[in-house]
Scaffold this motif. Structure first.
Motif, PDB file in Angstrom:
ATOM      1  N   ARG A  86       0.826  -1.215   0.000  1.00 56.21           N
ATOM      2  CA  ARG A  86       0.000   0.000   0.000  1.00 56.21           C
ATOM      3  C   ARG A  86       0.855   1.258   0.000  1.00 56.21           C
ATOM      4  O   ARG A  86       0.543   2.239  -0.666  1.00 56.21           O
ATOM      5  N   ARG A  87       1.954   1.229   0.748  1.00 58.91           N
ATOM      6  CA  ARG A  87       2.867   2.384   0.772  1.00 58.91           C
ATOM      7  C   ARG A  87       3.443   2.614  -0.620  1.00 58.91           C
ATOM      8  O   ARG A  87       3.471   3.746  -1.115  1.00 58.91           O
ATOM      9  N   GLN A  88       3.880   1.537  -1.277  1.00 59.63           N
ATOM     10  CA  GLN A  88       4.452   1.650  -2.623  1.00 59.63           C
ATOM     11  C   GLN A  88       3.422   2.206  -3.600  1.00 59.63           C
ATOM     12  O   GLN A  88       3.726   3.088  -4.399  1.00 59.63           O
ATOM     13  N   ARG A  89       2.185   1.719  -3.540  1.00 59.14           N
ATOM     14  CA  ARG A  89       1.127   2.226  -4.426  1.00 59.14           C
ATOM     15  C   ARG A  89       0.876   3.709  -4.189  1.00 59.14           C
ATOM     16  O   ARG A  89       0.659   4.478  -5.123  1.00 59.14           O
ATOM     17  N   GLY A  90       0.879   4.100  -2.926  1.00 59.63           N
ATOM     18  CA  GLY A  90       0.684   5.512  -2.591  1.00 59.63           C
ATOM     19  C   GLY A  90       1.789   6.378  -3.160  1.00 59.63           C
ATOM     20  O   GLY A  90       1.531   7.462  -3.688  1.00 59.63           O
ATOM     21  N   GLU A  91       3.024   5.906  -3.057  1.00 60.68           N
ATOM     22  CA  GLU A  91       4.154   6.657  -3.617  1.00 60.68           C
ATOM     23  C   GLU A  91       4.023   6.783  -5.131  1.00 60.68           C
ATOM     24  O   GLU A  91       4.285   7.848  -5.701  1.00 60.68           O
ATOM     25  N   GLU A  92       3.613   5.696  -5.786  1.00 61.59           N
ATOM     26  CA  GLU A  92       3.445   5.727  -7.242  1.00 61.59           C
ATOM     27  C   GLU A  92       2.342   6.703  -7.651  1.00 61.59           C
ATOM     28  O   GLU A  92       2.487   7.452  -8.615  1.00 61.59           O
ATOM     29  N   MET A  93       1.238   6.704  -6.901  1.00 60.84           N
ATOM     30  CA  MET A  93       0.135   7.605  -7.211  1.00 60.84           C
ATOM     31  C   MET A  93       0.551   9.062  -7.003  1.00 60.84           C
ATOM     32  O   MET A  93       0.279   9.917  -7.844  1.00 60.84           O
ATOM     33  N   LEU A  94       1.231   9.343  -5.896  1.00 60.41           N
ATOM     34  CA  LEU A  94       1.666  10.713  -5.619  1.00 60.41           C
ATOM     35  C   LEU A  94       2.682  11.209  -6.645  1.00 60.41           C
ATOM     36  O   LEU A  94       2.733  12.398  -6.948  1.00 60.41           O
ATOM     37  N   ALA A  95       3.474  10.294  -7.203  1.00 63.09           N
ATOM     38  CA  ALA A  95       4.454  10.683  -8.214  1.00 63.09           C
ATOM     39  C   ALA A  95       3.768  11.194  -9.481  1.00 63.09           C
ATOM     40  O   ALA A  95       4.357  11.968 -10.236  1.00 63.09           O
ATOM     41  N   LEU A  96       2.529  10.785  -9.712  1.00 60.92           N
ATOM     42  CA  LEU A  96       1.782  11.225 -10.893  1.00 60.92           C
ATOM     43  C   LEU A  96       1.110  12.583 -10.703  1.00 60.92           C
ATOM     44  O   LEU A  96       0.696  13.207 -11.676  1.00 60.92           O
ATOM     45  N   LEU A  97       0.999  13.024  -9.466  1.00 61.97           N
ATOM     46  CA  LEU A  97       0.323  14.287  -9.167  1.00 61.97           C
ATOM     47  C   LEU A  97       1.304  15.447  -9.189  1.00 61.97           C
ATOM     48  O   LEU A  97       2.507  15.253  -8.991  1.00 61.97           O
ATOM     49  N   PRO A  98       0.805  16.659  -9.402  1.00 59.91           N
ATOM     50  CA  PRO A  98       1.713  17.813  -9.363  1.00 59.91           C
ATOM     51  C   PRO A  98       2.308  17.981  -7.963  1.00 59.91           C
ATOM     52  O   PRO A  98       1.679  17.638  -6.958  1.00 59.91           O
ATOM     53  N   SER A  99       3.532  18.497  -7.932  1.00 56.28           N
ATOM     54  CA  SER A  99       4.196  18.654  -6.634  1.00 56.28           C
ATOM     55  C   SER A  99       3.732  19.893  -5.882  1.00 56.28           C
ATOM     56  O   SER A  99       3.950  20.012  -4.690  1.00 56.28           O
ATOM     57  N   ARG A 100       3.090  20.827  -6.594  1.00 55.02           N
ATOM     58  CA  ARG A 100       2.609  22.057  -5.960  1.00 55.02           C
ATOM     59  C   ARG A 100       1.216  22.379  -6.459  1.00 55.02           C
ATOM     60  O   ARG A 100       0.831  22.011  -7.558  1.00 55.02           O
ATOM     61  N   VAL A 101       0.510  23.126  -5.629  1.00 59.39           N
ATOM     62  CA  VAL A 101      -0.792  23.665  -6.018  1.00 59.39           C
ATOM     63  C   VAL A 101      -0.673  25.173  -5.923  1.00 59.39           C
ATOM     64  O   VAL A 101      -0.241  25.706  -4.903  1.00 59.39           O
ATOM     65  N   ARG A 102      -1.022  25.841  -6.998  1.00 64.40           N
ATOM     66  CA  ARG A 102      -0.918  27.306  -7.020  1.00 64.40           C
ATOM     67  C   ARG A 102      -2.292  27.905  -7.256  1.00 64.40           C
ATOM     68  O   ARG A 102      -3.102  27.362  -7.999  1.00 64.40           O
ATOM     69  N   ARG A 103      -2.519  29.050  -6.657  1.00 61.04           N
ATOM     70  CA  ARG A 103      -3.759  29.781  -6.894  1.00 61.04           C
ATOM     71  C   ARG A 103      -3.700  30.410  -8.279  1.00 61.04           C
ATOM     72  O   ARG A 103      -2.652  30.882  -8.698  1.00 61.04           O
ATOM     73  N   PRO A 104      -4.834  30.453  -8.979  1.00 61.29           N
ATOM     74  CA  PRO A 104      -4.836  31.099 -10.295  1.00 61.29           C
ATOM     75  C   PRO A 104      -4.579  32.606 -10.149  1.00 61.29           C
ATOM     76  O   PRO A 104      -5.065  33.236  -9.213  1.00 61.29           O
ATOM     77  N   LYS A 105      -3.834  33.175 -11.077  1.00 66.48           N
ATOM     78  CA  LYS A 105      -3.550  34.608 -11.040  1.00 66.48           C
ATOM     79  C   LYS A 105      -4.799  35.380 -11.439  1.00 66.48           C
ATOM     80  O   LYS A 105      -5.476  35.044 -12.405  1.00 66.48           O
ATOM     81  N   GLY A 106      -5.084  36.408 -10.680  1.00 66.25           N
ATOM     82  CA  GLY A 106      -6.197  37.287 -10.996  1.00 66.25           C
ATOM     83  C   GLY A 106      -7.576  36.669 -10.753  1.00 66.25           C
ATOM     84  O   GLY A 106      -8.591  37.305 -10.958  1.00 66.25           O
ATOM     85  N   GLY A 107      -7.592  35.456 -10.320  1.00 67.81           N
ATOM     86  CA  GLY A 107      -8.874  34.799 -10.076  1.00 67.81           C
ATOM     87  C   GLY A 107      -9.372  35.086  -8.671  1.00 67.81           C
ATOM     88  O   GLY A 107      -8.686  35.680  -7.845  1.00 67.81           O
ATOM     89  N   SER A 108     -10.557  34.678  -8.419  1.00 69.14           N
ATOM     90  CA  SER A 108     -11.156  34.854  -7.105  1.00 69.14           C
ATOM     91  C   SER A 108     -10.638  33.811  -6.148  1.00 69.14           C
ATOM     92  O   SER A 108     -10.379  32.679  -6.518  1.00 69.14           O
ATOM     93  N   ASP A 109     -10.479  34.223  -4.887  1.00 70.06           N
ATOM     94  CA  ASP A 109     -10.064  33.283  -3.855  1.00 70.06           C
ATOM     95  C   ASP A 109     -11.258  32.540  -3.258  1.00 70.06           C
ATOM     96  O   ASP A 109     -11.088  31.704  -2.394  1.00 70.06           O
ATOM     97  N   ASP A 110     -12.450  32.894  -3.730  1.00 74.50           N
ATOM     98  CA  ASP A 110     -13.645  32.255  -3.195  1.00 74.50           C
ATOM     99  C   ASP A 110     -13.737  30.816  -3.696  1.00 74.50           C
ATOM    100  O   ASP A 110     -13.575  30.546  -4.875  1.00 74.50           O
ATOM    101  N   ASP A 111     -14.007  29.930  -2.772  1.00 74.75           N
ATOM    102  CA  ASP A 111     -14.248  28.542  -3.166  1.00 74.75           C
ATOM    103  C   ASP A 111     -15.687  28.414  -3.587  1.00 74.75           C
ATOM    104  O   ASP A 111     -16.605  28.866  -2.900  1.00 74.75           O
TER     105      ASP A 111
END
Length: 113
Positions: A86-111
Motif C-alpha cells: 500500500r505504501r508503494q502504491r501511494g508513492e506511485e500515485m503521488l508521483a503522478l500528481l503535481p508537486s505544488r498547487v498554485r492559486r490562479p492569477k487574478g482569479g477569485s479566492d472564493d471557493d
C-alpha cells in the motif's frame, strides 16, 4: 510565549480514545505491565499510560509503535507485506500528481462549493 493548544474535533478525540483502548487491551491480553510495554517500545511508563488514555500529546509514531507491539492492526492491515504494498502504491500515485498547487492569477479566492 505560551504553547497554543487547539481543541480537537469530537470525532478525532473519540478516535484517539479508541486507539488508546485498543493498545491497553492488547497489552492486557499479553499480560504485560505498562512497564513491560514501555521497555519494549523504549519509552517511559508514563508515555504508555498517556497513549492508553488517548492523550493528544502522544506522538503519532509512538502510538503506532505501541499499537504494533501489542498487535493492533495499523490501518486495518494485519499483514506487514500488505502495508508495504500500500505504501508503494501511494508513492506511485503521488508521483503522478503535481508537486505544488498554485492559486490562479487574478482569479477569485472564493471557493465555489
Amino acid at each position: 510565549m505560551a504553547k497554543r493548544t487547539v481543541s480537537l474535533r469530537p470525532h478525532v478525540q473519540d478516535a484517539l480514545a479508541v486507539w488508546g483502548q485498543l493498545i491497553r487491551r492488547g497489552r492486557l491480553d499479553r499480560a504485560w505491565t505498562a512497564e513491560d510495554l514501555a521497555a519494549r517500545a523504549n519509552v517511559s511508563e508514563q508515555t504508555v499510560y498517556s497513549a492508553e488514555a488517548g492523550n493528544r500529546g502522544t506522538a503519532v509514531g509512538t502510538m503506532m509503535d505501541l499499537a504494533d507491539l501489542v498487535g493492533v492492526p495499523i490501518f486495518g492491515v494485519e499483514d506487514r507485506a500488505e502495508l508495504a504494498i500500500r505504501r508503494q502504491r501511494g508513492e506511485e500515485m503521488l508521483a503522478l500528481l503535481p508537486s505544488r498547487v498554485r492559486r490562479p492569477k487574478g482569479g477569485s479566492d472564493d471557493d465555489d462549493f
